[in-house]
Design a protein around this motif. Structure first.
Motif, PDB file in Angstrom:
ATOM      1  N   ASP A 194       0.829  -1.215   0.000  1.00 55.13           N
ATOM      2  CA  ASP A 194       0.000   0.000   0.000  1.00 55.13           C
ATOM      3  C   ASP A 194       0.860   1.260   0.000  1.00 55.13           C
ATOM      4  O   ASP A 194       0.320   2.368  -0.044  1.00 55.13           O
ATOM      5  N   GLU A 233      -9.573  -4.056   1.080  1.00 55.62           N
ATOM      6  CA  GLU A 233      -8.257  -3.442   0.889  1.00 55.62           C
ATOM      7  C   GLU A 233      -7.314  -4.395   0.169  1.00 55.62           C
ATOM      8  O   GLU A 233      -6.556  -3.974  -0.716  1.00 55.62           O
ATOM      9  N   ARG A 288      -5.554  -3.502  -3.448  1.00 56.64           N
ATOM     10  CA  ARG A 288      -4.108  -3.528  -3.706  1.00 56.64           C
ATOM     11  C   ARG A 288      -3.817  -4.353  -4.956  1.00 56.64           C
ATOM     12  O   ARG A 288      -3.012  -3.957  -5.810  1.00 56.64           O
TER      13      ARG A 288
END
Length: 270
Positions: A169, A214, A218
């Motif tokens: 990230d 998340e 990614r």
């Protein structure tokens, strides 16, 4: 140094490049990844391992051979080392250790162990290779692209995905080996999320996450970024600058990525 912890795992984070090192407690073993960077940071990780280890065997997974990820090798002499065959047979071992030496010389760093290139005890040579440690199973996938010796690891039933220098990230894809191989490794990552129940993702740089949305974001961004390298998306640098707070320090890698991607594409088209 502790970035994340639960009853199974503690993730340490270096002051340098948000580099992570995970200590995972299994019933019959301790699994450690890429102990790094600074001498006192390696010592903190080592102290914690010694605290929780008891009589369990220590295994170290080296996700790839970039010098920042093997710099702690030598601090854990009795560990069983896990890595890819290409890391084990790396023709540039001396260069990697010279980088470690140069780093320590540059910053006047003294270590109470001698850094050595990892001697691999358990070699991963194929996708889906499994290592059973008591009630846990480690499943490995070869992950070239960033480097040619990258390794993905899934630990079950804990649902931990150790991705090395992919799916970060804080970094867009760094392609130091092969654009096409990197694309393929992202397909493998997609397959991993489909095949395994992943509840925790630990990247080599950046933040550990339990958030499945998340994790997918990614992966999706990495895939979209790789696609745009071939189509010259005009506002990509603006997107990267907005998404990554350290973009100024790594923007030259974006330019190198574009050159490498186009070079490989031209070679295929010929």
């Amino acid at each position: 140094m502790v970035q994340y912890e639960n009853e199974t795992i503690k993730v340490f984070q270096s002051s340098l490049y948000l580099t992570t090192s995970a200590v995972i407690e299994l019933d019959d073993a301790i699994v450690l990844t890429d102990p790094n960077w600074l001498p006192q940071e390696v010592e903190e990780i080592k102290a914690y391992v010694n605290q929780v280890r008891k009589n369990r065997q220590l295994y170290i997974i080296y996700t790839h051979s970039d010098f920042d990820h093997i710099i702690g090798s030598g601090a854990f002499p009795d560990a069983i080392v896990i890595a890819s065959r290409k890391l084990s047979e790396n023709k540039h071992k001396v260069d990697a250790m010279n980088q470690v030496h140069t780093f320590d010389q540059k910053y006047y760093l003294q270590r109470n162990y001698k850094p050595t290139y990892p001697k691999v005890n358990y070699i991963v040579s194929e996708d889906g290779q499994e290592l059973v440690l008591g009630t846990s199973t480690l499943t490995f996938y070869l992950a070239p692209g960033h480097t040619d010796d990258g390794l993905f690891t899934v630990i079950e039933p804990a649902g931990i995905f150790l991705s090395g220098d992919y799916l970060s990230d804080v970094e867009f894809p760094f392609i130091f080996d092969s654009y096409l191989e990197y694309v393929q490794s992202m397909r493998k990552a997609n397959d991993i999320f489909a095949k395994h129940t992943i509840s925790l993702h630990v990247p080599g740089h950046g933040h550990t996450t339990e958030n499945k949305v998340e994790m997918q974001n990614r992966l999706k961004f990495s895939q979209e970024y790789l696609e745009q390298l071939l189509v010259h998306q005009e506002n990509m640098e603006e997107i990267l600058q907005e998404r990554y707070i350290f973009y100024e320090g790594m923007k030259h890698i974006h330019q190198d990525n574009k050159k490498l991607a186009l070079k490989e594409k031209e070679h295929i088209d010929q």
